[in-house]
Scaffold this active site. Structure first.
Site, short mmCIF file in Angstrom:
data_model
loop_
_atom_site.label_atom_id
_atom_site.label_comp_id
_atom_site.label_asym_id
_atom_site.label_seq_id
_atom_site.Cartn_x
_atom_site.Cartn_y
_atom_site.Cartn_z
N ASN A 1 -10.16 -0.11 -0.22
CA ASN A 1 -8.69 -0.06 -0.16
C ASN A 1 -8.15 -0.67 -1.45
OD1 ASN A 1 -5.96 -0.48 0.31
ND2 ASN A 1 -6.22 -1.24 2.39
N HIS B 1 -3.19 7.15 2.20
CA HIS B 1 -3.62 5.86 1.69
C HIS B 1 -5.03 5.59 2.18
CE1 HIS B 1 -4.08 1.70 0.86
NE2 HIS B 1 -3.82 1.30 2.09
N CYS C 1 0.80 -1.22 0.00
CA CYS C 1 0.00 0.00 0.00
C CYS C 1 0.84 1.28 0.00
CB CYS C 1 -0.97 -0.01 1.18
SG CYS C 1 -2.07 -1.44 1.21
#
EC number: 2.3.1.180
Length: 329
Positions: A286, A256, A123
């Site tokens: 996500n 993020h 990520c």
């Protein structure tokens, strides 16, 4: 030798979400058929996610990256052949090798023009990619870089595990960075600590034609949450210090897009108004390395991010990795 008056500036942004939008209710209905209970209320309360997009069976990570890249190239108004560096941040590549970046280079029709490689920082991948491209450009080695975050995380989700399968989605985001005498990427900070590798991982590998270990994502949610809120504030402050700026100088925070609670916690710790944080997790879920550039492109195209404004991007992911960059857009 690095040129002290040389910067890398964002010329254009682009993104792409596959057309299959899966709401929480869609997912709950699917999971119920497998005997797994969840609900829209349960997912929203814990994550802030309402929907995500899943790639179709015939769509690869490089396919998503291609459309995002084309949109960024169009926004930048450049000839694709001028791109002399391609960096794809991904944890879900098309193949073991060649790299997704090389596959993308071919799909863009760019011939033998500079390097193309993947970055694997989960990520945090896009933050790692931006910092890497910035270093190449500032050194004088390259002039125009295409940096992409692209993922097909739906392929590595265990749909019997409601604590992880509700979190992730697929998508791609891209930016064009080009050498400039005007300040662009002002500073970056990157970190990793492999001692936390077991709290977020997909612990499988290919061995003699079969998967050895698990090909599904595994996560210790509480451990990830605790670590993320700690390191995100620190790396943001570190990048700001390098840029000789304070949180008050930041016009937009693009974290993020993992979990709204983590994002809001970081925003509070930096003493930034929540209104100055770009939030797309509700619709995107996500998307790992794609989440920051997806959110960046959304905010550029809807007019929130304007030229001359300071943007702070930050990410944290498996590895464990984390990083941040301060960008004058």
């Amino acid at each position: 030798m690095a040129q002290s008056n040389l910067y890398s500036r964002v010329l254009g942004t682009g993104s792409y979400l596959p057309p299959d939008r899966v709401t929480n209710q869609d997912l709950a209905d699917r999971l119920a058929k497998q005997g797994v209970e969840t609900s829209d209320e349960w997912i929203v309360a814990r994550t802030g996610i309402h929907a995500r997009h899943f790639a179709s069976p015939d769509q690869t990570t490089s396919d998503l990256a291609l459309i995002a890249s084309q949109n960024a190239i169009e926004a930048a108004g450049i000839d694709p052949q001028s791109i002399d560096l391609i960096i794809v941040a991904t944890s879900t590549p098309d193949f073991v090798f060649p790299s997704t970046a090389c596959l993308l280079q071919n799909k863009l029709g760019i011939k033998n023009n500079g390097a193309a490689f993947d970055v694997q920082a989960v990520c945090s991948g896009f933050a790692y990619g931006v910092a890497t491209a910035d270093a190449f450009i500032r050194s004088g080695a390259n002039r125009t870089a295409l940096v992409i975050g692209a993922e097909t995380f739906s392929r590595i989700l265990d749909f019997n595990d409601r604590t992880t399968c509700v979190l992730f989605g697929d998508g791609a985001g891209a930016v064009i960075l080009q050498a400039s005498e005007e300040p662009g990427v002002l500073a970056s900070a990157l970190h990793a600590d492999g001692s936390y590798s077991d709290i977020l991982c997909t612990p499988g590998n290919v061995n003699r034609g079969a998967i050895a270990g698990s090909a599904f994502l595994h996560m210790d949610g509480q451990a990830v949450f605790k670590l993320a809120v700690n390191v995100l504030e620190k790396v943001a402050v570190e990048a700001l210090d390098k840029a000789k700026l304070t949180p008050e100088d930041i016009d937009w925070l693009i974290p993020h897009q993992a979990n709204i609670r983590i994002m809001q916690s970081t925003c509070r710790k930096l003493r930034l108004p929540q209104e100055r944080m770009v939030v797309t997790v509700g619709e995107h879920g996500n998307t790992s390395a794609a989440s920051i550039p997806l959110a960046f492109d959304v905010a550029v195209r809807d007019g929130r991010i304007q030229r001359g404004q300071n943007v702070l991007i930050e990410g944290v992911g498996g590895g464990f990795t984390w990083g941040a960059s301060v960008i004058r857009y």
